[in-house]
Design a protein around this motif. Structure first.
Motif, short mmCIF file in Angstrom:
data_model
loop_
_atom_site.label_atom_id
_atom_site.label_comp_id
_atom_site.label_asym_id
_atom_site.label_seq_id
_atom_site.Cartn_x
_atom_site.Cartn_y
_atom_site.Cartn_z
N VAL A 53 -10.27 -37.00 -2.01
CA VAL A 53 -10.11 -38.32 -2.95
C VAL A 53 -9.84 -39.52 -2.52
O VAL A 53 -10.37 -40.57 -2.74
N ALA A 54 -8.61 -39.46 -1.51
CA ALA A 54 -8.21 -40.68 -0.84
C ALA A 54 -9.44 -41.22 0.02
O ALA A 54 -9.57 -42.23 0.04
N TYR A 55 -10.24 -40.42 0.77
CA TYR A 55 -11.13 -41.01 1.52
C TYR A 55 -12.36 -41.72 0.70
O TYR A 55 -12.73 -42.81 1.06
N LEU A 56 -12.74 -41.17 -0.35
CA LEU A 56 -13.55 -41.95 -1.36
C LEU A 56 -13.09 -43.05 -2.14
O LEU A 56 -13.95 -44.08 -2.28
N ALA A 57 -11.82 -43.00 -2.23
CA ALA A 57 -11.32 -44.16 -2.57
C ALA A 57 -10.83 -45.42 -1.64
O ALA A 57 -10.89 -46.74 -2.09
N TRP A 93 -7.84 -39.99 6.11
CA TRP A 93 -7.87 -39.17 5.10
C TRP A 93 -9.01 -38.06 5.26
O TRP A 93 -8.78 -36.82 5.04
N ASP A 94 -10.13 -38.42 5.76
CA ASP A 94 -11.06 -37.37 6.15
C ASP A 94 -10.73 -36.57 7.32
O ASP A 94 -11.00 -35.29 7.11
N ARG A 95 -9.88 -36.81 8.18
CA ARG A 95 -9.31 -36.08 9.08
C ARG A 95 -8.36 -34.86 8.58
O ARG A 95 -8.43 -33.93 9.21
N LEU A 96 -7.51 -35.53 7.80
CA LEU A 96 -6.67 -34.50 7.09
C LEU A 96 -7.28 -33.44 6.12
O LEU A 96 -7.23 -32.39 6.32
N ALA A 97 -8.51 -33.82 5.50
CA ALA A 97 -9.27 -32.99 4.63
C ALA A 97 -9.89 -31.96 5.55
O ALA A 97 -9.93 -30.73 5.23
N ALA A 98 -10.52 -32.34 6.74
CA ALA A 98 -11.28 -31.49 7.76
C ALA A 98 -10.28 -30.62 8.24
O ALA A 98 -10.63 -29.31 8.39
N ARG A 102 -19.80 -29.99 7.44
CA ARG A 102 -19.16 -31.06 8.71
C ARG A 102 -19.91 -31.03 9.84
O ARG A 102 -19.94 -31.93 10.42
N ALA A 103 -20.29 -29.64 10.25
CA ALA A 103 -20.84 -29.35 11.60
C ALA A 103 -22.30 -29.85 11.57
O ALA A 103 -22.72 -30.15 12.70
N MET A 104 -22.99 -29.92 10.60
CA MET A 104 -24.23 -30.03 10.47
C MET A 104 -24.84 -31.64 10.42
O MET A 104 -25.92 -31.94 10.67
N VAL A 105 -23.91 -32.43 9.77
CA VAL A 105 -24.25 -33.89 9.53
C VAL A 105 -23.44 -34.47 10.79
O VAL A 105 -22.34 -34.58 11.17
N ASP A 109 -19.90 -41.34 9.05
CA ASP A 109 -19.51 -41.85 7.60
C ASP A 109 -20.15 -41.03 6.45
O ASP A 109 -19.74 -40.48 5.50
N ALA A 110 -21.59 -40.75 6.66
CA ALA A 110 -22.11 -39.65 5.84
C ALA A 110 -21.64 -38.22 5.75
O ALA A 110 -21.43 -37.60 4.71
N ARG A 111 -21.21 -37.93 7.19
CA ARG A 111 -20.49 -36.51 6.98
C ARG A 111 -19.21 -36.53 6.16
O ARG A 111 -18.96 -35.42 5.46
N ALA A 112 -18.37 -37.82 6.32
CA ALA A 112 -17.18 -37.86 5.50
C ALA A 112 -17.54 -37.83 3.99
O ALA A 112 -16.69 -37.34 3.22
N ARG A 113 -18.26 -38.65 3.52
CA ARG A 113 -18.80 -38.68 2.25
C ARG A 113 -19.11 -37.37 1.70
O ARG A 113 -18.68 -37.14 0.69
N TYR A 114 -20.17 -36.74 2.26
CA TYR A 114 -20.85 -35.51 1.72
C TYR A 114 -19.74 -34.51 1.80
O TYR A 114 -19.58 -33.89 0.52
#
Length: 213
Positions: free
Chosen positions: A59-63, A69-74, A126-129, A133-138
């Motif tokens: 949520v935080a990354y999209l905002a 934030w993407d690193r935290l989610a991953a 995450r490994a395929m994209v 930026d696209a990887r983080a959004r998807y």
């Protein structure tokens, strides 16, 4: 800080072992096999924590579109998969002498297996994209949708007829447990939370280095 967390986690795990095998009494009905609870319950609670952080990071990354934030989610997703797998493995070890089978398509077991597969799929995405930026959004979208599986797992024993016992703690109707058993559970829960914090800190360090490389 990471090193301090590592030492605290090690001390916590040692304390958890002492509490589980030296302090908590032998359970009257199940016997010593009940001690797997001190691994099983903290594992699933730690997995819940990890997946909540996946949701928060997504949520935080999209905002904000901030990579941290993407690193935290991953990182949280990877650790959550680890602890979910540990939950299933320890539950099977408990189920064999208790139910007579390693696995049954019980509502709790089935929903937990689905939870594991969903987050494995999240990591595979995450490994395929390749585009960051696209990887983080998807991944953020999947991370938000995947979080709906957590309450399904937790309340499955309440919503459907299940062989699995009701939630010992954090349930709508917590099961009464003896004080020494509750204490041993708490000590191990704290230990696993410290271990999670150590894993997360270390993984975030690695992810940061990967981003700047």
């Amino acid at each position: 800080m990471t090193r301090v967390l590592g030492w605290l986690a090690a001390l916590g795990l040692a304390g958890g072992l002492i509490a589980a095998f030296g302090y908590a009494p032998r359970e009257v009905v199940q016997g010593n096999v009940q001690r797997i609870m001190y691994l099983h319950v903290p594992s699933v609670l730690t997995a819940y924590l990890a997946f909540v952080l996946v949701l928060v990071g997504s949520v935080a990354y999209l905002a904000t579109r901030r990579r941290r934030w993407d690193r935290l989610a991953a990182a949280s997703g990877e650790i959550g998969v680890l602890f979910t797998a540990l939950t299933i493995a320890s539950g099977s070890i408990w189920g064999r002498p208790t139910w007579g089978v390693w696995w049954t398509w019980d509502a709790r077991l089935t929903s937990t297996a689905v939870l594991l597969l969903v987050y494995v799929g999240y990591l595979l995405l995450r490994a395929m994209v390749e585009d960051p930026d696209a990887r983080a959004r998807y991944a953020a979208v999947v991370g938000i949708l995947a979080a709906a599986n957590v309450p399904i797992v937790h309340f499955s024993v309440k919503w459907w007829r299940a062989l699995h016992q009701p939630s010992t703690i954090l349930g709508p109707e917590p099961s009464p447990i003896a004080a020494p058993i509750a204490t041993a559970l708490l000590v191990n829960w704290i230990a696993f939370t410290l271990l999670f914090a150590y894993f997360l800190s270390r993984r975030l360090e690695i992810a940061h280095l990967e981003d700047i490389a």
